[in-house]
Scaffold this motif. Structure first.
Motif, PDB file in Angstrom:
ATOM      1  N   GLY A  31      82.771  20.782 -13.224  1.00 37.58           N
ATOM      2  CA  GLY A  31      83.484  21.891 -13.853  1.00 37.58           C
ATOM      3  C   GLY A  31      82.920  22.186 -15.224  1.00 37.58           C
ATOM      4  N   LEU A  32      83.813  22.292 -16.204  1.00 32.95           N
ATOM      5  CA  LEU A  32      83.405  22.648 -17.546  1.00 32.95           C
ATOM      6  C   LEU A  32      83.640  21.469 -18.496  1.00 32.95           C
ATOM      7  N   GLY A  33      83.314  21.663 -19.772  1.00 31.89           N
ATOM      8  CA  GLY A  33      83.521  20.635 -20.778  1.00 31.89           C
ATOM      9  C   GLY A  33      82.329  19.724 -20.930  1.00 31.89           C
ATOM     10  N   SER A  34      82.440  18.830 -21.901  1.00 27.33           N
ATOM     11  CA  SER A  34      81.304  17.954 -22.214  1.00 27.33           C
ATOM     12  C   SER A  34      80.949  17.032 -21.060  1.00 27.33           C
ATOM     13  N   ASN A  35      81.944  16.648 -20.266  1.00 30.49           N
ATOM     14  CA  ASN A  35      81.687  15.776 -19.124  1.00 30.49           C
ATOM     15  C   ASN A  35      81.596  16.553 -17.808  1.00 30.49           C
ATOM     16  N   HIS A  36      81.657  17.856 -17.913  1.00 27.79           N
ATOM     17  CA  HIS A  36      81.607  18.720 -16.728  1.00 27.79           C
ATOM     18  C   HIS A  36      82.688  18.348 -15.716  1.00 27.79           C
ATOM     19  N   SER A  37      83.826  17.894 -16.194  1.00 28.03           N
ATOM     20  CA  SER A  37      84.881  17.401 -15.310  1.00 28.03           C
ATOM     21  C   SER A  37      86.158  18.236 -15.350  1.00 28.03           C
ATOM     22  N   SER A  38      86.217  19.196 -16.260  1.00 29.29           N
ATOM     23  CA  SER A  38      87.437  19.985 -16.403  1.00 29.29           C
ATOM     24  C   SER A  38      87.343  21.263 -15.570  1.00 29.29           C
ATOM     25  N   PRO A  39      88.341  21.515 -14.748  1.00 25.99           N
ATOM     26  CA  PRO A  39      88.316  22.763 -13.971  1.00 25.99           C
ATOM     27  C   PRO A  39      88.585  23.965 -14.862  1.00 25.99           C
ATOM     28  N   PHE A  40      88.191  25.087 -14.392  1.00 24.92           N
ATOM     29  CA  PHE A  40      88.581  26.335 -15.060  1.00 24.92           C
ATOM     30  C   PHE A  40      89.686  26.968 -14.243  1.00 24.92           C
ATOM     31  N   TRP A  41      90.410  27.899 -14.846  1.00 20.84           N
ATOM     32  CA  TRP A  41      91.516  28.494 -14.119  1.00 20.84           C
ATOM     33  C   TRP A  41      91.477  30.017 -14.197  1.00 20.84           C
ATOM     34  N   VAL A  42      92.118  30.616 -13.240  1.00 17.08           N
ATOM     35  CA  VAL A  42      92.273  32.065 -13.188  1.00 17.08           C
ATOM     36  C   VAL A  42      93.764  32.361 -13.064  1.00 17.08           C
ATOM     37  N   GLU A  43      94.257  33.211 -13.929  1.00 18.86           N
ATOM     38  CA  GLU A  43      95.677  33.557 -13.919  1.00 18.86           C
ATOM     39  C   GLU A  43      95.851  35.038 -13.595  1.00 18.86           C
ATOM     40  N   ILE A  44      96.776  35.312 -12.690  1.00 20.40           N
ATOM     41  CA  ILE A  44      97.079  36.691 -12.302  1.00 20.40           C
ATOM     42  C   ILE A  44      98.561  36.942 -12.540  1.00 20.40           C
ATOM     43  N   LYS A  45      98.866  38.032 -13.222  1.00 15.07           N
ATOM     44  CA  LYS A  45     100.250  38.423 -13.454  1.00 15.07           C
ATOM     45  C   LYS A  45     100.544  39.682 -12.644  1.00 15.07           C
ATOM     46  N   VAL A  46     101.466  39.551 -11.698  1.00 12.70           N
ATOM     47  CA  VAL A  46     101.880  40.687 -10.882  1.00 12.70           C
ATOM     48  C   VAL A  46     103.164  41.233 -11.485  1.00 12.70           C
ATOM     49  N   THR A  47     103.110  42.455 -11.978  1.00 10.48           N
ATOM     50  CA  THR A  47     104.266  43.039 -12.662  1.00 10.48           C
ATOM     51  C   THR A  47     104.993  44.074 -11.811  1.00 10.48           C
ATOM     52  N   THR A  48     104.380  44.518 -10.715  1.00 12.46           N
ATOM     53  CA  THR A  48     105.006  45.475  -9.814  1.00 12.46           C
ATOM     54  C   THR A  48     104.870  44.962  -8.390  1.00 12.46           C
ATOM     55  N   PRO A  49     105.947  44.946  -7.603  1.00  7.97           N
ATOM     56  CA  PRO A  49     105.830  44.457  -6.224  1.00  7.97           C
ATOM     57  C   PRO A  49     104.831  45.279  -5.419  1.00  7.97           C
ATOM     58  N   MET A  50     104.156  44.621  -4.502  1.00  8.86           N
ATOM     59  CA  MET A  50     103.242  45.325  -3.619  1.00  8.86           C
ATOM     60  C   MET A  50     104.023  46.187  -2.637  1.00  8.86           C
ATOM     61  N   GLN A  51     103.459  47.324  -2.298  1.00 10.02           N
ATOM     62  CA  GLN A  51     104.071  48.231  -1.339  1.00 10.02           C
ATOM     63  C   GLN A  51     103.082  48.487  -0.208  1.00 10.02           C
ATOM     64  N   THR A  52     103.605  48.699   0.975  1.00  7.28           N
ATOM     65  CA  THR A  52     102.767  48.981   2.131  1.00  7.28           C
ATOM     66  C   THR A  52     102.709  50.480   2.362  1.00  7.28           C
TER      67      THR A  52
END
Length: 244
Positions: A31-52
């Motif tokens: 992953g990342l960091g000095s030891n290449h051991s830290s994962p990275f993350w992705v955050e998604i904020k859904v503010t409106t419900p999905m519609q079909t």
């Protein structure tokens, strides 16, 4: 190097975070960091419900499709002088073998009146996206007791016609709710989707209906783009993305 991964936002309102690491050719995670051991993350904020929504309506576009049997084209709307070639007809409030009257219109697709007769409708679908689904209620028209057919969903790119999904239906007092994931077709250019019906053996008054055949798509407004990945300590098990 740049790597791209397509993510699909959840349908419910909320904040979602996924933790990721990579793997090299020998399967070692990094992953990342000095030891290449830290994962990275992705955050998604859904503010409106999905519609079909309906992205493509085959009934509304009935005569924009190219209809044919194994001997050539079929006119749309139907030509009463050539009914033995098969025909397609829009039916308002169709009644299926279960005796139910449906409020949505359907396509009555009568195959050519011969042994293993066929009818095929080919539609130019501009775009298909990941997560799109083909949906329809399938069944024989009420009273067509000898009906026995195969419903087939095909696609065509260039000259190649490929079967994507199929289902056999006979007059048994039941109907089938088709829900076919079209994700594998996403991004294909010059694509045509094809609705096909084959008669099983001798023609015996086959009257197959596609009620509300359509492509549906989940959409939403106000979705915040994924946050910038940062170095962090995981609180969940990281996903593994194999190295190619």
């Amino acid at each position: 190097m740049d790597l791209t991964v397509t993510l699909t936002a959840p349908t419910a309102v909320g904040t979602y975070r996924g933790y990721w690491e990579l793997a090299n050719a020998s399967g070692t995670l990094f992953g990342l960091g000095s030891n290449h051991s830290s994962p990275f993350w992705v955050e998604i904020k859904v503010t409106t419900p999905m519609q079909t929504i309906t992205a493509f309506d085959f009934v509304a576009e009935m005569c924009s499709g190219a209809w044919s049997y194994d001997g050539g084209p079929i006119p749309c709307p139907k030509n009463t002088n050539k009914l033995n070639y098969g025909y397609v007809e829009r039916v308002v409030n169709p009644v299926l073998a279960n005796g139910v009257t449906y409020s949505e219109p359907g396509l009555l697709t009568i195959p050519q009146q011969k042994y293993n007769g066929i009818i095929r409708g080919s539609f130019d679908v501009v775009d298909i996206f990941r997560g799109d689904h083909f949906r329809a209620t399938l069944g024989c028209q009420y009273g067509a007791t000898g009906c026995y057919v195969r419903y087939i969903l095909e696609y065509q790119v260039g000259e190649d016609l490929v079967t994507y999904w199929k289902f056999a239906e006979k007059y048994d007092g039941q109907v089938y709710q088709a829900d076919v994931d079209l994700t594998q077709l996403a991004g294909k250019r010059n694509l045509r989707l094809v609705l096909t019906v084959w008669a099983y053996g001798p023609y015996s008054g086959d009257q197959p209906l596609w009620v509300a055949p359509r492509i549906v798509r989940s959409v939403g407004a106000g979705t915040v783009p994924a946050s910038t990945p940062i170095i962090g300590v995981p609180t969940n098990t990281p996903a593994i993305c194999p190295h190619n």
